[in-house]
Design a protein around this motif. Structure first.
Motif, PDB file in Angstrom:
ATOM      1  N   HIS A  48     -10.838  -5.156 -36.194  1.00 21.73           N
ATOM      2  CA  HIS A  48     -11.399  -4.947 -34.867  1.00 21.73           C
ATOM      3  C   HIS A  48     -11.805  -6.287 -34.264  1.00 21.73           C
ATOM      4  CE1 HIS A  48     -11.533  -0.665 -35.566  1.00 21.73           C
ATOM      5  NE2 HIS A  48     -12.370  -0.797 -36.584  1.00 21.73           N
ATOM      6  N   THR A  49     -11.612  -6.424 -32.966  1.00 20.66           N
ATOM      7  CA  THR A  49     -12.183  -7.522 -32.184  1.00 20.66           C
ATOM      8  C   THR A  49     -13.105  -6.876 -31.154  1.00 20.66           C
ATOM      9  OG1 THR A  49     -10.228  -8.924 -32.468  1.00 20.66           O
ATOM     10  CG2 THR A  49     -11.718  -9.456 -30.651  1.00 20.66           C
ATOM     11  N   LEU A  50     -14.395  -7.123 -31.282  1.00 22.48           N
ATOM     12  CA  LEU A  50     -15.398  -6.448 -30.472  1.00 22.48           C
ATOM     13  C   LEU A  50     -15.811  -7.360 -29.322  1.00 22.48           C
ATOM     14  CD1 LEU A  50     -17.525  -5.051 -33.439  1.00 22.48           C
ATOM     15  CD2 LEU A  50     -15.485  -4.069 -32.369  1.00 22.48           C
ATOM     16  N   LYS A  51     -15.488  -6.935 -28.104  1.00 23.03           N
ATOM     17  CA  LYS A  51     -15.744  -7.732 -26.912  1.00 23.03           C
ATOM     18  C   LYS A  51     -16.834  -7.079 -26.069  1.00 23.03           C
ATOM     19  CE  LYS A  51     -10.909  -9.276 -26.656  1.00 23.03           C
ATOM     20  NZ  LYS A  51      -9.701  -9.368 -25.793  1.00 23.03           N
ATOM     21  N   GLY A  52     -17.770  -7.898 -25.594  1.00 21.32           N
ATOM     22  CA  GLY A  52     -18.841  -7.379 -24.750  1.00 21.32           C
ATOM     23  C   GLY A  52     -19.925  -8.404 -24.479  1.00 21.32           C
ATOM     24  N   HIS A  53     -20.226  -9.215 -25.479  1.00 17.83           N
ATOM     25  CA  HIS A  53     -21.225 -10.264 -25.277  1.00 17.83           C
ATOM     26  C   HIS A  53     -20.690 -11.307 -24.295  1.00 17.83           C
ATOM     27  CE1 HIS A  53     -24.303  -8.991 -28.042  1.00 17.83           C
ATOM     28  NE2 HIS A  53     -23.440  -8.874 -29.035  1.00 17.83           N
ATOM     29  N   SER A  63     -27.054 -11.890 -29.465  1.00 21.21           N
ATOM     30  CA  SER A  63     -26.380 -12.966 -28.739  1.00 21.21           C
ATOM     31  C   SER A  63     -27.367 -13.805 -27.940  1.00 21.21           C
ATOM     32  CB  SER A  63     -25.332 -12.368 -27.794  1.00 21.21           C
ATOM     33  OG  SER A  63     -24.791 -13.332 -26.914  1.00 21.21           O
ATOM     34  N   VAL A  64     -26.894 -14.995 -27.585  1.00 15.34           N
ATOM     35  CA  VAL A  64     -27.645 -15.862 -26.680  1.00 15.34           C
ATOM     36  C   VAL A  64     -27.780 -15.210 -25.296  1.00 15.34           C
ATOM     37  CG1 VAL A  64     -27.572 -18.128 -25.531  1.00 15.34           C
ATOM     38  CG2 VAL A  64     -26.977 -17.941 -27.941  1.00 15.34           C
ATOM     39  N   ASP A  65     -26.957 -14.200 -25.008  1.00 15.62           N
ATOM     40  CA  ASP A  65     -27.059 -13.509 -23.715  1.00 15.62           C
ATOM     41  C   ASP A  65     -28.251 -12.553 -23.638  1.00 15.62           C
ATOM     42  OD1 ASP A  65     -26.326 -11.199 -25.097  1.00 15.62           O
ATOM     43  OD2 ASP A  65     -24.296 -11.113 -24.290  1.00 15.62           O
TER      44      ASP A  65
END
Length: 225
Positions: A105-110, A128-130
């Motif tokens: 899996h590649t989890l994208k969202g941050h 995350s830094v976000d």
């Protein structure tokens, strides 16, 4: 807290990364995973000819910037030989199958650097830094939290199944770069080379739980609580 250096002796050195190491994870009895600014995750196993040394068994490629936090997925039906979760400066969380060495899996969202990953049952939780936490299940985002107003530096799961996060604060004079949980002890290292440990004590009264955190610095010439 004083540490008797005579108790600890160098056992072996793991050489192979081409830049500084950013993360390390003990993978049960299977081996050790490490991450680096060289954009790789490496999985090390005991050398069968010399049980005191480790050899690089797999190199996991996929991140496009430096890799930091790691988490171990114990063997299960989906990952018969276990798996690894990694987070990177490229804002991505990746899930790897150790049997094949492939990215599942590649989890994208941050939106910014991923600073922490933890397993919560079969879910992945990332920080995350976000300033956000995200929960992922079977490759999909299922929850999103934005509780902090500062960059989150780590997320860890306690033995009591609670999740705690680390953000810059008055006690930490520099950014936290690594956090590990050992039983009820939480150990953190800052960018200025300070090592801190916290004792996390949970008590329950009348059905409500609360937590006390005690801390002191190691090798910094000061302590507190």
């Amino acid at each position: 807290m004083e540490i008797d250096s005579a108790e600890y002796q160098l056992s072996c050195e793991l050489r192979g990364h081409e830049d500084d190491v950013r993360g390390i994870c003990i993978c049960g009895n299977a081996g050790i995973a490490t991450s680096s600014r060289d954009r790789t995750v490496r999985f090390w196993t005991l050398d069968p000819s010399d049980k005191r040394n480790y050899t690089a068994w797999k190199i996991l490629l996929g991140h496009t910037s430096f890799v930091g936090p790691l988490a171990w997925i114990a063997p299960n039906e989906e990952f018969p030989e276990g798996g690894i979760v990694s987070g990177g400066m490229d804002t991505l969380v990746m899930v790897w199958d150790l049997k094949t060495g492939e990215r599942i899996h590649t989890l994208k969202g941050h939106q910014l650097q991923v600073t922490g990953v933890a397993l919560d049952d079969s879910d992945v939780v990332s920080s995350s830094v976000d300033c956000t936490l995200r929960r992922w299940r079977k490759g999909k985002a299922v929850e999103f939290w934005e509780a902090h107003k500062a960059a989150i530096q780590a997320v860890i799961k306690l033995p009591s199944n609670e999740l705690i996060t680390v953000v810059p604060g008055s006690y930490l004079l520099s950014r936290v770069v690594a956090v590990v949980l050992v039983g009820w002890y939480c150990i953190g290292v800052t960018g200025k080379g300070w090592m801190w440990w916290w004792w996390l004590q949970q008590q329950c009264s009348g059905g409500d739980s609360w937590m006390e955190m005690f801390f002191c610095s190691i090798g910094a010439g000061a302590s507190g609580g």
